[in-house]
Enzyme design. Structure first.
Site, mmCIF file in Angstrom:
data_model
loop_
_atom_site.group_PDB
_atom_site.id
_atom_site.type_symbol
_atom_site.label_atom_id
_atom_site.label_comp_id
_atom_site.label_asym_id
_atom_site.label_seq_id
_atom_site.Cartn_x
_atom_site.Cartn_y
_atom_site.Cartn_z
ATOM 1 N N ASP A 383 0.866 -1.167 0.000
ATOM 2 C CA ASP A 383 0.000 0.000 0.000
ATOM 3 C C ASP A 383 0.916 1.234 0.000
ATOM 4 O OD1 ASP A 383 -2.266 1.720 0.500
ATOM 5 O OD2 ASP A 383 -1.611 1.775 2.593
ATOM 6 N N ASP A 584 -1.692 -0.719 6.131
ATOM 7 C CA ASP A 584 -1.968 -0.236 7.479
ATOM 8 C C ASP A 584 -3.401 0.195 7.706
ATOM 9 O OD1 ASP A 584 -1.933 2.077 5.900
ATOM 10 O OD2 ASP A 584 -1.305 3.308 7.600
ATOM 11 N N ASP A 588 -7.001 -2.021 3.515
ATOM 12 C CA ASP A 588 -6.006 -3.041 3.184
ATOM 13 C C ASP A 588 -6.356 -4.406 3.767
ATOM 14 O OD1 ASP A 588 -4.316 -1.164 1.869
ATOM 15 O OD2 ASP A 588 -3.617 -0.479 3.820
#
Length: 698
Positions: A383, A584, A588
């Protein structure tokens, strides 16, 4: 060895027969009660065992010519009986338990060997006339009280060595527990200060952290400036500057400044407590490699019992005189030397040491499978926000779609809607509005659409704030001028959020999220380690590519919704890749759960961390490199232990059965007991080498 066995109080495992250990050690724990008990039994039994062995060895020497054989045997029985029936009672209980539960294990073999030697000798002493002439040696039936007694004493010695070594594996957990201070200095409403026990601290309390003290609980700095040493929890060697508004972690060490903090998470909700819980959970888990060892150990014990019977009959029926004497001794030796304790300890010991070692470097494994799997990963999906970047974006600028619109009012409206969102970009807009002294307006009908944006109603106006996809879904017209301005901002790495009022585009807001100082270094190191790096970001294409170009990312996917990230991971897996996903945020979580290994940033959301198998406490991607290095070392260590255990038994059993006796080489039950104990200690010592495993600094 069998973490699925859980009960309220102490006891023994019905599968392996070992004593159960507390699920969560505490600093108040004294010495292991089993260790205390076995030490007492060992030192009381050792003189009796040595005396029994001395009588047996001196029986054929002139020193005991005046002692009648029957009397000598009777003395041996008196000396050996307390050793077997009292000192060895825990082993006999575990032997009976293994039979009752139909779970053959190490105690099945030890108990059978001891009972065979002691029971045979006791009958031979009390009723020697029951035995035929083939059992007689030098005019009497041979007895083996010394073998039974020494097996018990040597097994106790082996257990003491093993328990001492096992206690060292919990050292990492106790070291973590010992980081927390016992008291905190609380500031009351009237301004007075006094020290209170940590258990009495509640969320919202104001606490003072003086120079050189430990931060008592997780919280946020209200006043003061200082540098905190967080290395004991994160592995980060450099002190971290803290100013008002910064988060602090309990148990970290304050430098030379004085801080006033407001307590946040306390007790079991704190970072330190969660770390300890994760490490303890990982230490209790089973590696996939252990399943193979478990199946092998089950059938191995049954096979050894069969080999012992064949050894007894083979020597008794076909061996030289005294044939049955050789049969009994060799059968007992087979049972003792083949004890699968080393086989059962081979992987659990490695896992326990590795998880403690990883925690010291800010890497938390959720279970043993994660340790075993991580080394085989070949693709890492990342990410962007909060993973590659700081995750603490700051507001850039606001470009109104129409000059007639007031920019300050637009920022106030955008921040009002975003105050209900947890997304870092939304939080940056809210922070900017508050910094300008703008009042946040009440919002009705708020709806957060993860990965796209949010909607709500402020007064009579309907607001829509988010990415381009959200605008297109709601048929919001996007003027070319605004889009060109947005593209220019994205080319510089800024994220652009669009704001629509009553279905009409009103503004484009830019938010800049700085790249973490360690991200470029981490990606270079991970690529050098053989990983393909893929970025999956919810940001626009140009923003994501701008960041990817700076960092040297191999592949970029932008405008990714949560389900799209999960689909990307699945597609890579279908191509034969073994995929790790690092993120995080809530968006996700699906991808983290889909990946072969999910890696959560320690500063991220609870949802992300609960979906992941690995957590990086500091949120530093360099921790992945450390984790992979430790994963390789741990699996290598487990294979060494299993290889040693199998090889040891493969060589020891034939020797104990007597195949080398024609060449004058034999293995007595006492020597078999020594070898059995040393095999377990060797496996444990090899596992403890992981405590000094060198991990990369990058």
């Amino acid at each position: 060895m069998d973490p699925e066995i859980v009960q309220d109080g102490p006891g023994t495992c019905p599968i392996c027969g070992m004593a159960l250990e507390p699920m969560m050690p505490t600093l108040d724990d004294g010495e292991n009660p089993e260790l205390t008990d076995f030490r007492r039994r060992f030192w009381w039994s050792l003189p009796l065992s040595l005396a029994t062995m001395a009588l047996a060895m001196l029986a054929m020497t002139p020193l005991l010519h005046g002692l009648a054989p029957a009397l000598r045997v009777g003395i041996e029985a008196l000396l050996a009986s307390p050793v077997v029936l009292w000192a060895g009672w825990p082993f006999l209980q575990r032997w009976a338990q293994s039979i009752r539960n139909r779970s053959p294990n190490m105690w099945t073999l030890i108990g059978t060997g001891v009972i065979a030697a002691y029971g045979y000798s006791l009958v031979a002493t009390v009723a020697p006339g029951l035995f035929p002439a083939s059992f007689h040696q030098h005019g009497q039936v041979g007895v083996y009280f010394e073998a039974a007694a020494m097996i018990i004493s040597l097994t106790l010695l082996g257990q003491l060595m093993e328990l001492h070594a096992r206690a060292r594996t919990s050292g990492a957990l106790k070291a973590l527990l010992g980081l927390a201070p016992k008291t905190a200095r609380r500031i009351d409403a009237d301004g007075s200060e006094h020290d209170v026990m940590l258990q009495r601290i509640a969320s919202g309390d104001h606490l003072r952290v003086r120079p050189g003290e430990k931060v008592p609980v997780d919280g946020t700095v209200l006043e003061g400036r200082s540098h905190l040493d967080e290395s004991m929890l994160t592995g980060e060697p450099l002190p971290v500057a803290k100013t008002p508004g910064d988060a602090v972690i309990g148990a970290t060490m304050n430098g030379s400044g004085s801080l006033v903090i407001v307590a946040g998470r306390v007790g079991e909700d704190g970072v330190l407590a969660q770390i300890v819980q994760l490490v303890a959970q990982a230490q209790r888990s089973r590696a996939p490699m252990q399943r193979m060892a478990d199946r092998a150990a089950y059938w191995f014990v049954l096979a050894v019992l069969g080999v012992a019977v064949l050894t007894l009959l083979g020597w008794g029926l076909f061996g030289p005189a005294p044939s049955w004497t050789h049969g009994v001794l060799n059968a007992v030796a087979v049972l003792i030397i083949a004890c699968p304790c080393a086989l059962g300890l081979a992987t659990p010991m490695s896992i326990m040491v590795a998880t403690g070692r990883a925690a010291q470097h800010g890497v938390l494994f959720r279970d043993a499978q994660a340790i075993e799997t991580l080394r085989g990963i070949d693709t890492l999906v990342l990410d962007k926000t909060g993973t590659l970047t700081e995750g603490r974006p700051v507001f850039g600028q606001l470009a109104a779609a129409d000059e007639s619109l007031d920019a300050t009012q637009l920022l106030q409206l955008a921040a009002s809607v975003d105050q209900g969102s947890e997304h870092p970009l939304a939080m940056a807009i809210v922070a900017e509005a508050r910094a300008r002294g703008l009042a946040l307006l009440p919002v009705e009908d708020f709806d957060s659409m993860t990965g796209r944006g949010a909607r709500g109603r402020v007064g009579e106006r309907t607001l829509l704030i988010g990415n381009r996809a959200l605008m297109e879904e709601n048929n919001v017209m996007l003027p070319a001028g605004v889009l060109q301005r947005a593209d220019a901002l994205r080319a510089d790495g800024a994220s652009v959020i669009l704001l629509a009022l009553d279905g009409t585009l009103a503004a484009a807001l830019s938010v800049v999220d700085p790249i973490k100082p360690t991200s470029a270094e981490a990606i270079r190191a991970l690529r050098a380690d053989g990983l393909r790096i893929v970025m999956a970001s919810g940001d626009a294409e140009r923003t994501a590519r701008a960041v990817a170009t700076r960092l040297g990312v191999d592949e970029v996917h932008a405008d990714m919704r949560p389900e799209a990230k999960s689909t990307l991971v699945s597609r890579l897996q279908q191509q034969g890749r073994r995929v790790a996903m690092a993120g995080d945020g809530i968006n996700d979580a699906p991808a983290l759960a889909t990946a072969d290994i999910g890696i959560a940033m320690g500063h991220g959301t609870d949802v992300a961390m609960s979906s992941a198998q690995v957590t990086l406490v500091k949120g530093d991607l360099r921790g992945i490199l450390r984790a992979r290095q430790l994963s390789r070392a741990t699996v290598r260590n487990m294979k060494q232990n299993l290889g040693f255990a199998f090889a040891y038994n493969g060589l020891g059993i034939p020797v104990a059965a007597g195949v080398l006796m024609p060449w004058g080489i034999s293995l007595s039950p006492m020597l078999a007991a020594v070898a059995m104990s040393l095999s377990s200690v060797s496996v444990i010592s090899n596992a403890l080498r992981l405590r000094s495993q060198r991990l990369p600094d990058v």
